[in-house]
Design an enzyme around this catalytic site. Sequence first.
Site, PDB file in Angstrom:
ATOM      1  NE  ARG A 165      -8.978  28.942   1.834  1.00  0.00           N
ATOM      2  CZ  ARG A 165      -9.485  28.594   3.012  1.00  0.00           C
ATOM      3  NH1 ARG A 165      -8.909  27.670   3.750  1.00  0.00           N
ATOM      4  NH2 ARG A 165     -10.571  29.175   3.470  1.00  0.00           N
TER       5      ARG A 165
ATOM      6  CE1 TYR B  75      -2.411  21.509 -23.430  1.00  0.00           C
ATOM      7  CE2 TYR B  75      -3.626  22.131 -21.462  1.00  0.00           C
ATOM      8  CZ  TYR B  75      -2.594  21.437 -22.064  1.00  0.00           C
ATOM      9  OH  TYR B  75      -1.747  20.688 -21.292  1.00  0.00           O
TER      10      TYR B  75
ATOM     11  CE  LYS C  59       2.635  25.683 -21.345  1.00  0.00           C
ATOM     12  NZ  LYS C  59       1.376  25.532 -20.721  1.00  0.00           N
TER      13      LYS C  59
HETATM   14  C1  LIG Z   1      -3.238  27.344 -24.334  1.00  0.00           C
HETATM   15  C2  LIG Z   1      -3.017  26.647 -23.021  1.00  0.00           C
HETATM   16  N1  LIG Z   1      -3.838  26.907 -22.003  1.00  0.00           N
HETATM   17  C3  LIG Z   1      -3.696  26.307 -20.807  1.00  0.00           C
HETATM   18  C4  LIG Z   1      -2.680  25.400 -20.590  1.00  0.00           C
HETATM   19  C5  LIG Z   1      -2.555  24.735 -19.240  1.00  0.00           C
HETATM   20  O1  LIG Z   1      -1.541  25.291 -18.513  1.00  0.00           O
HETATM   21  P1  LIG Z   1      -0.781  24.546 -17.301  1.00  0.00           P
HETATM   22  O2  LIG Z   1      -0.021  23.417 -17.886  1.00  0.00           O
HETATM   23  O3  LIG Z   1       0.055  25.619 -16.692  1.00  0.00           O
HETATM   24  O4  LIG Z   1      -1.839  24.048 -16.363  1.00  0.00           O
HETATM   25  C6  LIG Z   1      -1.786  25.106 -21.616  1.00  0.00           C
HETATM   26  C7  LIG Z   1      -0.695  24.136 -21.401  1.00  0.00           C
HETATM   27  O5  LIG Z   1      -0.002  23.745 -22.326  1.00  0.00           O
HETATM   28  C8  LIG Z   1      -1.961  25.743 -22.875  1.00  0.00           C
HETATM   29  O6  LIG Z   1      -1.153  25.478 -23.918  1.00  0.00           O
END
Ligand SMILES: Cc1ncc(COP(=O)(O)O)c(C=O)c1O
Length: 397
Positions: A59, A113, A211
């Site tokens: 951890r 988001y 992503k």
């Molecule tokens: C700009 C942005 N930040 C954060 C996230 C969250 O990422 P995760 O789905 O890996 O938790 C996303 C998911 O689409 C995103 O588009």
Amino acid sequence: MKIETRAVHAGDRKPDPQRPGAFIPVTTPIYTAASYVYQETEKLDRVLGQEEPGYCYGRYDNPTLAALEELVTELESGAASLACASGMLAIQTALITALTDRPKRILAASALYGATTSMLTKILEPLGVETQFVDVCDAAAVEAKISSFRPGCVIMETISNPLLRVGAIDRIAELCRDANAALVVDNTFATPLLVRPLELGANLVAHSVTKFLAGHGDVLGGIVTADAEHATVLRAVNRTAGVGLGPFEAYLTMRGIKTFVLRMERQCANACRIASWLGGHPAIARVHYPADPNHPDAEIIARLLPKGLYGAIVTFDLKDARKADVLRFMDRLKLIVKGTSLGDVHSLLLYPAIASHRDIAPKQRERMGITDGTVRLCAGIEAVEDLIADLDQALKT
Ligand SMILES: Cc1ncc(COP(=O)(O)O)c(C=O)c1O
């Protein structure tokens, strides 16, 4: 060294400190051990007490994660990174780190988001963390809010999701510094190839590595990178909170990052071609793309984004389209994948109203500029002619 070189070299090829002269793996292996032992227990005592570097418990840290963290720290010009189990956990950990020893007030970009907005209003607010929202593309509004609300931290995205607005990180960082507020930037859409927020004065950068960084649609993960001021707190938060990414996902992410510059360059070029083709299409009401000279943030974009690299995402509004029309258009796509993500090698199209911004009330969505006809396309690395042909046939009928 340039980012292309750092992406393939940083973090790897660490000699084993226990076995000097032994072989060195050219890429970092997957370490699955939950704990580590030493021949001398005295050494374990020193490692557990953090008097000496080393691994003792999964951890706290793990050699596969450490390699990935070193790599992203180099790409983002930071002091330390923490690989997390998701992008959302990375954002949450960045906010906790930023608010340690600061007032529990967050000033957030009004365009974020959807899940980030929900985290602020549905999880942190009920816990007593007050949140206010501001248009981060309006520097005067940010300045006024910082002086009236006096936040402990400000959170924004480099390129906002899904309308691709770009705020002046450098100017906002200055305002934050003067007010002793930390600036947290979600750099998922831009990646460190386009913008490195810490170099512009931000304090913490978060990514959904799901992503562009991992890039192949097979990893869910996140990472936070901190400047020198926040590095120790970031690592300390993890020691108790235990937010770590699994070692297998860390390995896949590192493998993905080695090609992310090549992929991102191609994806940006494809997006640029698609944006200008969509701009001339009679079925399209509006195209949002940062290369557009009439983009509302064109001056900031010219200052902060490298010429020719405007991101891989194009958002567009289908003319006079309601939900049923958009769903029909999506059903007609044959090549572009209708997936709830972005940043993969294959192109992905998402309908924000039913996916990323589903939890936002329709009226608020409209106020944000996200209509019933708004769709978000993330260009992959395919031949752009094939992508345009797919859009063309789906828009024709
Ligand atoms: C700009 C942005 N930040 C954060 C996230 C969250 O990422 P995760 O789905 O890996 O938790 C996303 C998911 O689409 C995103 O588009």
